[in-house]
Design a protein around this motif. Sequence first.
Motif, PDB file in Angstrom:
ATOM      1  N   ARG A   6       0.836  -1.211   0.000  1.00  0.00           N
ATOM      2  CA  ARG A   6       0.000   0.000   0.000  1.00  0.00           C
ATOM      3  C   ARG A   6       0.872   1.264   0.000  1.00  0.00           C
ATOM      4  O   ARG A   6       0.566   2.228  -0.688  1.00  0.00           O
ATOM      5  CB  ARG A   6      -0.927   0.009   1.218  1.00  0.00           C
ATOM      6  CG  ARG A   6      -2.117  -0.916   1.082  1.00  0.00           C
ATOM      7  CD  ARG A   6      -2.999  -0.876   2.333  1.00  0.00           C
ATOM      8  NE  ARG A   6      -4.192  -1.668   2.151  1.00  0.00           N
ATOM      9  CZ  ARG A   6      -5.283  -1.250   1.528  1.00  0.00           C
ATOM     10  NH1 ARG A   6      -5.347  -0.049   1.031  1.00  0.00           N
ATOM     11  NH2 ARG A   6      -6.332  -2.061   1.400  1.00  0.00           N
ATOM     12  N   THR A  17      -7.885   8.266  -5.537  1.00  0.00           N
ATOM     13  CA  THR A  17      -8.448   7.833  -4.257  1.00  0.00           C
ATOM     14  C   THR A  17      -7.295   7.465  -3.324  1.00  0.00           C
ATOM     15  O   THR A  17      -6.384   6.749  -3.739  1.00  0.00           O
ATOM     16  CB  THR A  17      -9.338   6.587  -4.457  1.00  0.00           C
ATOM     17  OG1 THR A  17     -10.356   6.898  -5.391  1.00  0.00           O
ATOM     18  CG2 THR A  17      -9.950   6.134  -3.150  1.00  0.00           C
ATOM     19  N   PRO A  18      -7.314   7.920  -2.076  1.00  0.00           N
ATOM     20  CA  PRO A  18      -6.256   7.503  -1.143  1.00  0.00           C
ATOM     21  C   PRO A  18      -6.210   5.977  -1.019  1.00  0.00           C
ATOM     22  O   PRO A  18      -7.247   5.323  -0.904  1.00  0.00           O
ATOM     23  CB  PRO A  18      -6.681   8.148   0.183  1.00  0.00           C
ATOM     24  CG  PRO A  18      -7.547   9.311  -0.217  1.00  0.00           C
ATOM     25  CD  PRO A  18      -8.252   8.862  -1.467  1.00  0.00           C
ATOM     26  N   ASP A  20      -5.395   4.085   1.343  1.00  0.00           N
ATOM     27  CA  ASP A  20      -5.949   3.515   2.570  1.00  0.00           C
ATOM     28  C   ASP A  20      -7.469   3.407   2.538  1.00  0.00           C
ATOM     29  O   ASP A  20      -8.060   2.766   3.391  1.00  0.00           O
ATOM     30  CB  ASP A  20      -5.477   4.280   3.805  1.00  0.00           C
ATOM     31  CG  ASP A  20      -5.903   5.743   3.818  1.00  0.00           C
ATOM     32  OD1 ASP A  20      -6.373   6.259   2.786  1.00  0.00           O
ATOM     33  OD2 ASP A  20      -5.755   6.378   4.879  1.00  0.00           O
ATOM     34  N   GLN A  21      -8.102   3.994   1.541  1.00  0.00           N
ATOM     35  CA  GLN A  21      -9.553   3.880   1.392  1.00  0.00           C
ATOM     36  C   GLN A  21      -9.959   2.773   0.425  1.00  0.00           C
ATOM     37  O   GLN A  21     -11.141   2.514   0.242  1.00  0.00           O
ATOM     38  CB  GLN A  21     -10.145   5.210   0.915  1.00  0.00           C
ATOM     39  CG  GLN A  21     -10.033   6.313   1.945  1.00  0.00           C
ATOM     40  CD  GLN A  21     -10.630   7.619   1.456  1.00  0.00           C
ATOM     41  OE1 GLN A  21     -11.269   7.687   0.409  1.00  0.00           O
ATOM     42  NE2 GLN A  21     -10.421   8.665   2.227  1.00  0.00           N
ATOM     43  N   LEU A  22      -8.988   2.119  -0.190  1.00  0.00           N
ATOM     44  CA  LEU A  22      -9.270   1.046  -1.140  1.00  0.00           C
ATOM     45  C   LEU A  22      -9.306  -0.302  -0.432  1.00  0.00           C
ATOM     46  O   LEU A  22      -8.435  -0.608   0.384  1.00  0.00           O
ATOM     47  CB  LEU A  22      -8.195   1.003  -2.235  1.00  0.00           C
ATOM     48  CG  LEU A  22      -8.127   2.189  -3.177  1.00  0.00           C
ATOM     49  CD1 LEU A  22      -6.900   2.068  -4.075  1.00  0.00           C
ATOM     50  CD2 LEU A  22      -9.390   2.278  -4.019  1.00  0.00           C
TER      51      LEU A  22
END
Length: 81
Positions: A6, A17-18, A20-22
């Motif tokens: 990541r 999109t960040p 950590d949001q995936l």
Amino acid sequence: MKQKIRDILAKHGGLPTPVDQLADDADLYAAGLSSFASVQVMLGIEDAFDVEFPDNRKSFQSIDAITKAVSGLVGSTEAAE
């Protein structure tokens, strides 16, 4: 291992999109990963894990797919991290 992937994805992926949001199984190409960025991510992963990827675009479809590919290349010892 997934956190390291990541981090590399966040640094080289250029995703809107960040990271950590995936979700781990999210389609990275649908999330905005370009072909150029996937090469940059691949090079970052190769450096970080001291591996060499075969040419396989599917390896970069998701964080889970990258983890599976790296695990297969480095063996189960580092995959347990």
